[in-house]
Design a protein around this motif. Structure first.
Motif, PDB file in Angstrom:
ATOM      1  N   PHE A   1       0.741  -1.364  -0.088  1.00  0.00           N
ATOM      2  CA  PHE A   1      -0.207   0.028  -0.024  1.00  0.00           C
ATOM      3  C   PHE A   1       0.982   1.314   0.001  1.00  0.00           C
ATOM      4  O   PHE A   1       0.483   2.213  -0.508  1.00  0.00           O
ATOM      5  CB  PHE A   1      -1.094  -0.233   1.217  1.00  0.00           C
ATOM      6  N   GLN A   2       1.786   1.209   0.895  1.00  0.00           N
ATOM      7  CA  GLN A   2       2.838   2.289   0.818  1.00  0.00           C
ATOM      8  C   GLN A   2       3.638   2.841  -0.650  1.00  0.00           C
ATOM      9  O   GLN A   2       3.427   3.708  -1.058  1.00  0.00           O
ATOM     10  CB  GLN A   2       3.839   2.060   1.935  1.00  0.00           C
ATOM     11  N   LEU A   3       3.919   1.618  -1.129  1.00  0.00           N
ATOM     12  CA  LEU A   3       4.467   1.751  -2.463  1.00  0.00           C
ATOM     13  C   LEU A   3       3.415   2.221  -3.521  1.00  0.00           C
ATOM     14  O   LEU A   3       3.733   3.145  -4.388  1.00  0.00           O
ATOM     15  CB  LEU A   3       4.953   0.209  -2.943  1.00  0.00           C
ATOM     16  N   ALA A   4       2.250   1.788  -3.560  1.00  0.00           N
ATOM     17  CA  ALA A   4       1.399   2.289  -4.311  1.00  0.00           C
ATOM     18  C   ALA A   4       0.883   3.571  -4.120  1.00  0.00           C
ATOM     19  O   ALA A   4       0.499   4.418  -5.186  1.00  0.00           O
ATOM     20  CB  ALA A   4       0.020   1.220  -4.238  1.00  0.00           C
ATOM     21  N   THR A   5       0.687   4.243  -2.915  1.00  0.00           N
ATOM     22  CA  THR A   5       0.676   5.559  -2.617  1.00  0.00           C
ATOM     23  C   THR A   5       1.593   6.334  -2.856  1.00  0.00           C
ATOM     24  O   THR A   5       1.200   7.606  -3.105  1.00  0.00           O
ATOM     25  CB  THR A   5      -0.024   5.653  -1.434  1.00  0.00           C
ATOM     26  N   LEU A   6       2.794   5.996  -2.900  1.00  0.00           N
ATOM     27  CA  LEU A   6       4.088   6.899  -3.160  1.00  0.00           C
ATOM     28  C   LEU A   6       4.172   7.103  -4.741  1.00  0.00           C
ATOM     29  O   LEU A   6       4.646   8.337  -4.996  1.00  0.00           O
ATOM     30  CB  LEU A   6       5.478   6.159  -2.888  1.00  0.00           C
ATOM     31  N   SER A   7       3.645   6.524  -5.744  1.00  0.00           N
ATOM     32  CA  SER A   7       3.880   6.640  -6.952  1.00  0.00           C
ATOM     33  C   SER A   7       2.705   6.205  -7.607  1.00  0.00           C
ATOM     34  O   SER A   7       2.545   4.906  -7.807  1.00  0.00           O
ATOM     35  CB  SER A   7       5.041   6.214  -7.490  1.00  0.00           C
ATOM     36  N   GLY A   8       1.627   6.989  -8.401  1.00  0.00           N
ATOM     37  CA  GLY A   8       0.559   6.463  -8.763  1.00  0.00           C
ATOM     38  C   GLY A   8       0.622   6.034 -10.265  1.00  0.00           C
ATOM     39  O   GLY A   8       1.742   6.507 -10.879  1.00  0.00           O
ATOM     40  N   PRO A   9      -0.287   5.463 -10.809  1.00  0.00           N
ATOM     41  CA  PRO A   9      -0.110   5.053 -12.357  1.00  0.00           C
ATOM     42  C   PRO A   9      -0.308   5.968 -13.372  1.00  0.00           C
ATOM     43  O   PRO A   9       0.072   5.745 -14.319  1.00  0.00           O
ATOM     44  CB  PRO A   9      -1.380   4.143 -12.313  1.00  0.00           C
ATOM     45  N   MET A  10      -0.745   7.286 -13.024  1.00  0.00           N
ATOM     46  CA  MET A  10      -0.878   8.204 -14.149  1.00  0.00           C
ATOM     47  C   MET A  10       0.306   8.877 -14.430  1.00  0.00           C
ATOM     48  O   MET A  10       0.705   8.825 -15.637  1.00  0.00           O
ATOM     49  CB  MET A  10      -1.795   9.446 -13.638  1.00  0.00           C
ATOM     50  N   CYS A  11       1.179   9.394 -13.591  1.00  0.00           N
ATOM     51  CA  CYS A  11       2.456   9.904 -13.925  1.00  0.00           C
ATOM     52  C   CYS A  11       3.503   9.820 -12.676  1.00  0.00           C
ATOM     53  O   CYS A  11       4.231  10.772 -12.402  1.00  0.00           O
ATOM     54  CB  CYS A  11       2.182  11.471 -14.308  1.00  0.00           C
ATOM     55  N   GLU A  12       3.425   8.831 -12.109  1.00  0.00           N
ATOM     56  CA  GLU A  12       4.219   8.469 -10.836  1.00  0.00           C
ATOM     57  C   GLU A  12       4.224   9.372  -9.784  1.00  0.00           C
ATOM     58  O   GLU A  12       5.471   9.578  -9.271  1.00  0.00           O
ATOM     59  CB  GLU A  12       5.506   8.197 -11.548  1.00  0.00           C
ATOM     60  N   GLU A  13       3.208  10.173  -9.584  1.00  0.00           N
ATOM     61  CA  GLU A  13       3.198  11.181  -8.314  1.00  0.00           C
ATOM     62  C   GLU A  13       2.306  10.798  -7.100  1.00  0.00           C
ATOM     63  O   GLU A  13       1.641   9.873  -7.471  1.00  0.00           O
ATOM     64  CB  GLU A  13       2.329  12.518  -9.009  1.00  0.00           C
ATOM     65  N   PRO A  14       2.575  11.122  -6.137  1.00  0.00           N
ATOM     66  CA  PRO A  14       1.865  10.448  -4.911  1.00  0.00           C
ATOM     67  C   PRO A  14       0.487  10.768  -4.850  1.00  0.00           C
ATOM     68  O   PRO A  14       0.111  11.651  -5.629  1.00  0.00           O
ATOM     69  CB  PRO A  14       2.551  11.486  -3.704  1.00  0.00           C
ATOM     70  N   LEU A  15      -0.152   9.820  -4.325  1.00  0.00           N
ATOM     71  CA  LEU A  15      -1.597   9.851  -4.499  1.00  0.00           C
ATOM     72  C   LEU A  15      -2.175  10.711  -3.256  1.00  0.00           C
ATOM     73  O   LEU A  15      -1.448  11.119  -2.154  1.00  0.00           O
ATOM     74  CB  LEU A  15      -2.278   8.327  -4.268  1.00  0.00           C
TER      75      LEU A  15
END
Length: 717
Positions: A466-480
């Motif tokens: 979960f921490q890795l997923a929220t650190l870089s999102g799928p749109m442009c690797e920016e935090p959620l």
């Protein structure tokens, strides 16, 4: 005024003050005088030493003569240091105010950092200790000596011997003890003053490097001085090793770069283009399309099918399933675990609360970690009350049947365990310790069982994914930001897991047996060596057997699967970018109001309200402007208004960009309004592609559209 009265002063800033020509000349003269005195003393010592050596025998003269030469060289080097130090023509002056007692020159005081805890300090220090004594190491506490006191007289400084309470003064010699702000006191029981809260938040960052790599130490030293001199600038080193400077805006950035080049580092530096931060979030499915027509379920179904097609390109169809409601079910590659995750948008008020309570959430995470490790911590009553208030506010901001008991089932915050995103435990039958267990006097022990124990062993793997997923999102690797991931299913096949672990243990034991046999075959030495080899093999075997549960291949696959499940659940909902926004306050006359509005509208800003200042012909306009569009805004508005309008920009908040970056026309009305290509400017898509291009990610864009074969007008001959 009594001699034992407690002294308390608050240092709010350190000012880098250039020395005047008179002070430079005076310091040079003092350095020359000290150098001449030392040379005279060295000559006298050498003459007396020669007299002693002449009275002795000849063999004894050789060794002292060489020894005295070495001493002379060391003294010459030491004497030349003050001249090198005189090249630094600037010094730090701390800006402070005396709240109690009398501050005197040469006095030793305690330096209390903003995070200093008086209770912890008093428990670690002997009773009755003072700053003049040798004090043990206490976090955020040190001792300093006040070298000089100054009366601030505009450009000039007047040196003082003592300053009574109620006055503002400058203090020299504190650059080694204070970074931004601190509290000076004669008593370690004094609570520190809170640090200053600046209205201008650092938001614009650039990466800095020297033009000549050999000047890197000077750059590091200069950035340290800039961080100490500018209370609003931040200096940090990223994971990639880049030196990053974070400033409040364009003008502040240019000022900091000029200070680095001319005052602090005094080298040639190159700065990257300003890096504008964005955030990624999800929103509720829209009810109308781009032309305000009622939207049916066609678009939702199209989105789900699109996500499933994209997912099937990287994974097989039986390992990933996305249902129409947005629930993503994923099976890890070894088929031992299955999880289902759903992404839910958080209310804006709850997101703002989490964003403003990062320090408190970080403290809560530290308390929970200490409780898991069995440590006992002394928590102040104020901290517990603040945590309880945060929990109550979250319960009030998450109303409705959908969020019933959601606060009690919070698994973790993210990214970095204190961000504005929530991991929710919606698994039936999984009772884990509450995140708010530090508020309870006694908490129930968890139920024991084989399956529950196995799940609890891999609990941290789910949180890490979960921490890795929220650190870089799928749109442009920016935090959620403002996303809640609800884990609704998490099944582990206990029999397969035990067989997998048994096979791992057998493999490790067989490898160790072969290693031990090789050692016996190669050594064949004394029984003492055999005992050492056996002890090494046992010590090697124990941590491996113990770590297969939490750090084996299953844990790594769970982390990767949880990250992928969160990303696909995010993509199954309508996605949006969030942009950082400035609050813009402009003072202008009535003649140039139209031009001001034109510049604001051109840069994607919007006016909130305007009002006329009483007694004048000036209008005060308040607007919001994206940070990404603010570069060159002040110069453009001054040029367009001939200097009659001056803007002031301050970071305000994060705002969702309304346009969908992935939008394509789907209905007949949208085709008629936007055309088949729909090539009108999409602001969110422009921002997203710019960030992806900067990070080296794939950007889907057509270089040539509707190309035709080139034809010449001349006839073929």
């Amino acid at each position: 005024m009594g001699q034992n009265e407690c002294v308390c002063a608050c240092v709010r800033a350190c000012v880098r003050r250039p020395l005047t020509q008179e002070e430079i000349a005076q310091r040079r003269e003092l350095a020359r005088q000290r150098h001449a005195d030392r040379l005279t003393a060295d000559q006298k010592a050498a003459e007396s030493h020669e007299d002693l050596t002449h009275s002795g025998s000849a063999p004894q003269e050789a060794q002292p003569a060489g020894h005295s030469t070495v001493k002379m060289e060391i003294r010459t080097l030491k004497a030349s240091k003050p001249e090198e130090e005189e090249e630094h023509k600037e010094t730090f002056i701390a800006f402070a105010r005396v709240y109690s007692g009398v501050v005197k020159k040469g006095q030793r005081l305690f330096v209390l950092g903003p995070k200093y805890d008086p209770a912890q300090g008093l428990s670690m220090m002997p009773e009755g200790s003072s700053a003049s004594q040798c004090v043990p190491e206490v976090p955020h506490l040190s001792c300093c000596s006040l070298e000089s006191l100054y009366l601030l007289m505009g450009r000039e400084l007047e040196e003082l011997e003592e300053v009574p309470a109620g006055n503002v003064l400058g203090i020299g010699g504190l650059e080694e003890y204070i970074l931004k702000s601190a509290t000076l006191s004669t008593s370690p029981a004094c609570p520190p003053f809170t640090p200053l809260n600046f209205e201008a938040t650092p938001i614009v960052r650039v990466a800095i490097e020297p033009k000549h790599p050999s000047d890197m130490p000077k750059l590091v030293h200069g950035m340290r001085l800039l961080n100490q001199a500018d209370p609003c600038a931040e200096v940090l080193i990223q994971e990639t090793g880049e030196h990053v400077l974070v400033t409040a805006g364009e003008v502040h950035l240019q000022r900091c770069l000029d200070d680095l080049r001319e005052r602090f580092a005094k080298i040639e530096i190159s700065a990257s283009k300003p890096i504008i931060p964005f955030r990624e979030t999800v929103v509720r499915p829209p009810k109308v399309d781009m032309v305000n027509e009622d939207l049916g379920k066609q678009q939702k179904v199209a989105i789900i099918h699109q996500v499933k097609e994209e997912a099937s390109q990287g994974r097989t169809s039986d390992s990933l399933h996305v249902d129409p409601s947005g629930l993503v079910t994923l099976i890890i590659p070894n088929r031992l675990a299955t999880m289902s995750v759903r992404a839910i948008p958080l209310p804006k008020e709850a997101t703002d609360l989490l964003e403003s309570s990062t320090e408190l959430i970080r403290t809560l995470e530290q308390l929970n970690m200490s409780l898991r490790e069995g440590k006992s911590l002394d928590v102040s009553l104020r901290t517990l009350e603040a945590i309880a208030g945060l929990k109550t506010q979250l319960e009030c901001l998450l109303p409705g049947r959908k969020w019933r008991n959601a606060v009690e089932h919070i698994w973790s915050f993210g990214p970095r365990r204190y961000g504005p995103n929530i991991l929710l435990n919606s698994i039936e039958g999984y009772q884990r310790p509450s995140l708010w267990q530090c508020l309870a006097i006694g908490h129930k022990a968890g139920e024991s069982g084989a399956q529950t124990t196995a799940i609890r062993d891999f609990d941290n793997s789910i949180v890490s994914g979960f921490q890795l997923a929220t650190l870089s999102g799928p749109m442009c690797e920016e935090p959620l930001m403002g996303v809640c991931f609800s884990v609704e299913r998490w099944d582990i096949q206990s029999s397969g897991l035990s067989q997998h672990q048994d096979s791992l243990e057998e493999d490790s034991i067989s490898k160790e047996a072969s290693v031990d046999s090789n050692m016996e075959r190669s050594t064949k030495t004394s029984p003492q060596m055999e005992g050492m080899a056996a002890g090494l093999s046992q010590a090697r075997r124990r941590p491996e057997v113990a770590s297969t549960d939490c750090y084996g291949p299953v844990s790594g696959q769970l982390i990767a699967a949880m990250k992928e499940a969160c990303r696909h659940a995010f993509l199954a909902q309508p996605q949006r970018l969030m942009a950082a926004m400035y609050t813009c306050e402009i003072m202008a006359t009535a003649e140039v109001l139209g031009r001001v509005y034109g510049v604001i509208g051109k840069r994607e800003g919007r006016v909130l309200h305007e009002e006329m200042k009483e007694g004048t012909e000036m209008f005060i306009i308040k607007a919001i402007l994206p940070v990404a569009e603010s570069f060159g805004f002040a110069d453009e508005i001054r040029k367009r208004t001939s200097g009659l309008a001056s803007p002031q920009l301050v970071f305000s908040h994060w705002e969702v960009i309304s346009s969908d970056p992935y939008w394509v026309p789907t209905s007949e009305e949208e085709y008629l309004h936007f055309g088949e290509k729909a090539d009108s400017a999409n602001q969110a898509l422009k921002y997203m592609n710019a960030v992806r291009r900067r990070k080296g990610l794939y950007v889907e864009e057509k270089i040539v559209e509707h190309a035709e074969k080139q034809r010449t007008l001349s006839k073929n001959k």
